[in-house]
Scaffold this active site. Sequence first.
Site, PDB file in Angstrom:
ATOM      1  N   LYS A  51       0.892  -1.347  -0.064  1.00 27.91           N
ATOM      2  CA  LYS A  51      -0.044  -0.071   0.091  1.00 27.91           C
ATOM      3  C   LYS A  51       0.787   1.212   0.146  1.00 27.91           C
ATOM      4  O   LYS A  51       2.059   1.122   0.350  1.00 27.91           O
ATOM      5  CB  LYS A  51      -0.939  -0.102   1.184  1.00 27.91           C
ATOM      6  CG  LYS A  51      -1.659   1.383   1.447  1.00 27.91           C
ATOM      7  CD  LYS A  51      -3.191   0.983   1.457  1.00 27.91           C
ATOM      8  CE  LYS A  51      -3.996   2.360   1.538  1.00 27.91           C
ATOM      9  NZ  LYS A  51      -4.415   2.638  -0.039  1.00 27.91           N
ATOM     10  N   GLY A  78      -8.062   7.180   0.711  1.00 25.61           N
ATOM     11  CA  GLY A  78      -7.554   8.494   1.256  1.00 25.61           C
ATOM     12  C   GLY A  78      -5.934   8.298   1.565  1.00 25.61           C
ATOM     13  O   GLY A  78      -5.604   8.982   2.326  1.00 25.61           O
ATOM     14  N   ASN A 105       5.474   1.090  -2.564  1.00 29.24           N
ATOM     15  CA  ASN A 105       4.694   2.045  -3.219  1.00 29.24           C
ATOM     16  C   ASN A 105       4.826   3.175  -2.357  1.00 29.24           C
ATOM     17  O   ASN A 105       4.452   3.273  -1.232  1.00 29.24           O
ATOM     18  CB  ASN A 105       3.248   1.548  -3.591  1.00 29.24           C
ATOM     19  CG  ASN A 105       2.639   2.669  -4.248  1.00 29.24           C
ATOM     20  OD1 ASN A 105       2.425   3.766  -3.895  1.00 29.24           O
ATOM     21  ND2 ASN A 105       2.015   2.054  -5.340  1.00 29.24           N
ATOM     22  N   ASN A 133       3.636   6.311  -6.694  1.00 32.27           N
ATOM     23  CA  ASN A 133       2.356   6.574  -7.039  1.00 32.27           C
ATOM     24  C   ASN A 133       2.147   7.894  -7.447  1.00 32.27           C
ATOM     25  O   ASN A 133       2.145   8.777  -6.725  1.00 32.27           O
ATOM     26  CB  ASN A 133       1.522   6.265  -5.839  1.00 32.27           C
ATOM     27  CG  ASN A 133       0.095   6.576  -6.224  1.00 32.27           C
ATOM     28  OD1 ASN A 133      -0.366   6.762  -7.211  1.00 32.27           O
ATOM     29  ND2 ASN A 133      -0.708   6.118  -4.923  1.00 32.27           N
ATOM     30  N   CYS A 136      -2.938   8.922  -7.515  1.00 30.64           N
ATOM     31  CA  CYS A 136      -4.040   8.585  -6.880  1.00 30.64           C
ATOM     32  C   CYS A 136      -5.252   9.515  -7.061  1.00 30.64           C
ATOM     33  O   CYS A 136      -5.161  10.663  -6.822  1.00 30.64           O
ATOM     34  CB  CYS A 136      -3.891   8.423  -5.454  1.00 30.64           C
ATOM     35  SG  CYS A 136      -5.333   7.851  -4.444  1.00 30.64           S
ATOM     36  N   THR A 198      -6.820   3.729 -10.454  1.00 33.01           N
ATOM     37  CA  THR A 198      -8.339   3.911 -10.828  1.00 33.01           C
ATOM     38  C   THR A 198      -8.674   4.963 -11.646  1.00 33.01           C
ATOM     39  O   THR A 198      -8.147   5.923 -11.638  1.00 33.01           O
ATOM     40  CB  THR A 198      -8.854   3.909  -9.452  1.00 33.01           C
ATOM     41  OG1 THR A 198      -8.333   4.979  -8.602  1.00 33.01           O
ATOM     42  CG2 THR A 198      -8.559   2.471  -8.860  1.00 33.01           C
TER      43      THR A 198
HETATM   44  C1  LIG Z   1      -9.161  -0.487  -1.951  1.00 28.31           C
HETATM   45  C2  LIG Z   1      -8.101   0.152  -3.009  1.00 28.31           C
HETATM   46  C3  LIG Z   1      -6.920   0.645  -2.289  1.00 28.31           C
HETATM   47  C4  LIG Z   1      -6.005   1.135  -3.394  1.00 28.31           C
HETATM   48  N1  LIG Z   1      -4.923   1.713  -2.803  1.00 28.31           N
HETATM   49  C5  LIG Z   1      -3.868   2.127  -3.632  1.00 28.31           C
HETATM   50  C6  LIG Z   1      -2.680   2.726  -3.192  1.00 28.31           C
HETATM   51  O1  LIG Z   1      -2.442   2.873  -1.845  1.00 28.31           O
HETATM   52  N2  LIG Z   1      -1.549   3.136  -3.875  1.00 28.31           N
HETATM   53  C7  LIG Z   1      -1.837   2.537  -5.220  1.00 28.31           C
HETATM   54  O2  LIG Z   1      -0.808   3.186  -6.040  1.00 28.31           O
HETATM   55  N3  LIG Z   1      -2.818   2.173  -5.680  1.00 28.31           N
HETATM   56  C8  LIG Z   1      -4.003   1.903  -5.026  1.00 28.31           C
HETATM   57  N4  LIG Z   1      -5.141   1.195  -5.532  1.00 28.31           N
HETATM   58  C9  LIG Z   1      -4.999   0.873  -6.844  1.00 28.31           C
HETATM   59  C10 LIG Z   1      -4.592  -0.369  -7.462  1.00 28.31           C
HETATM   60  O3  LIG Z   1      -3.190  -0.562  -7.005  1.00 28.31           O
HETATM   61  C11 LIG Z   1      -4.963  -0.659  -8.881  1.00 28.31           C
HETATM   62  O4  LIG Z   1      -4.043   0.315  -9.560  1.00 28.31           O
HETATM   63  C12 LIG Z   1      -6.304  -0.415  -9.229  1.00 28.31           C
HETATM   64  O5  LIG Z   1      -7.324  -0.815  -8.395  1.00 28.31           O
HETATM   65  C13 LIG Z   1      -6.676  -1.122 -10.725  1.00 28.31           C
HETATM   66  O6  LIG Z   1      -6.508  -2.622 -10.625  1.00 28.31           O
HETATM   67  P1  LIG Z   1      -7.723  -3.839 -10.357  1.00 28.31           P
HETATM   68  O7  LIG Z   1      -8.710  -3.326 -11.566  1.00 28.31           O
HETATM   69  O8  LIG Z   1      -7.053  -5.122 -10.644  1.00 28.31           O
HETATM   70  O9  LIG Z   1      -7.929  -3.349  -9.012  1.00 28.31           O
HETATM   71  C14 LIG Z   1      -6.010   0.841  -4.769  1.00 28.31           C
HETATM   72  C15 LIG Z   1      -7.155   0.191  -5.346  1.00 28.31           C
HETATM   73  C16 LIG Z   1      -8.055  -0.488  -4.415  1.00 28.31           C
HETATM   74  C17 LIG Z   1      -9.363  -1.114  -4.884  1.00 28.31           C
END
Ligand SMILES: Cc1cc2nc3c(=O)[nH]c(=O)nc-3n(C[C@H](O)[C@H](O)[C@H](O)COP(=O)(O)O)c2cc1C
Length: 308
Positions: A51, A78, A105, A133, A136, A198
């Site tokens: 994370k 967040g 990360n 990252n 976000c 995302t």
């Molecule tokens: C609950 C949640 C928390 C996430 N936290 C982070 C984060 O802390 N840092 C980051 O770079 N991406 C974060 N992401 C993004 C994911 O690493 C990933 O890029 C994104 O979910 C797309 O992949 P997926 O469709 O397989 O979930 C998070 C995604 C989710 C669903």
Amino acid sequence: MTTRASRPDLSVTLAGVHFATPIWTASGTAGTGEEIAAWCDTGKLGGMVTKSVSLEPRPGHPYPRTVETASGMLNAIGLQNKGIEAFIAEELPRLRQMPTRVIVNVVGWAIDEYAALAHRLTREEGIDALEVNLSCPNVSRGIDNGADPGWVGECTAAVRAATTTPIIIKLTPNTHDIASLARAAADHGADAISAINTLVGMAVNHNTFKPRLANITGGLSGPAIKPVALAAVYKIKKAVDIPVIGIGGIMSGTDAAEFLIVGASAVQVGTANFRHPDATTRIADELGAYLQSKGMTRVTDLIGRLEV
Ligand SMILES: Cc1cc2nc3c(=O)[nH]c(=O)nc-3n(C[C@H](O)[C@H](O)[C@H](O)COP(=O)(O)O)c2cc1C
């Protein structure tokens, strides 16, 4: 019956680091590994991406922070985390014990915070790469900066100057030109690009008339974003010569294969972990079976095989 000797070789090397498989966890979706370790053989994972960690602790956004939609998941966590010193003291020792590569990360409010994190982590053993990252969507300045190629280049250069550890720049899809972001990162010393984070989304309760996330908007992930992610990897591969790690909606071995065909050297699995905590290892097995069905002995034979 398949013998061990006839199993395809899933290993890949990128940014000078050897990974047992091209299947990694995605940041924020498997914590620091212990959440999924009971369900899957982490030795089958190519890498574990943590994370996002920041210099100072962050409390994150109010609840509710996640919503399930008909076509994927929304989250607005967040960037909650304990801060770098607690991460190093409490999480890193556990991560180092895992039989997989460790990718930390990092996230900052400003360029000097990214550089300070990279510098601090360089002193620690057992970190194979940093994922930076720049993408976000749930924090106020996250997108604006990450969608600006000038800022992406400047931040990449600062992180590059602060560490000798390989750096992977994670890009946002919330831009009209992801290729220019990738070019800026590659030109300023990135070893690899990961894409995508995302997409900005929203859910509304039609009975209460209220947004379903306390933060109002959040990041959409899961199968709904896979076509967007594939197009991003395709565009980035055409724009830069460094390796790309594909992320977005990967739920199966053939989903992973599609990213590799488009040119990704590895992939990350995110939302699937919430549904099935053994998703990553199952996907690695399925990818192996897929390669066998194609008569391929090495996963590297699949990378970039797109025919257009
Ligand atoms: C609950 C949640 C928390 C996430 N936290 C982070 C984060 O802390 N840092 C980051 O770079 N991406 C974060 N992401 C993004 C994911 O690493 C990933 O890029 C994104 O979910 C797309 O992949 P997926 O469709 O397989 O979930 C998070 C995604 C989710 C669903």
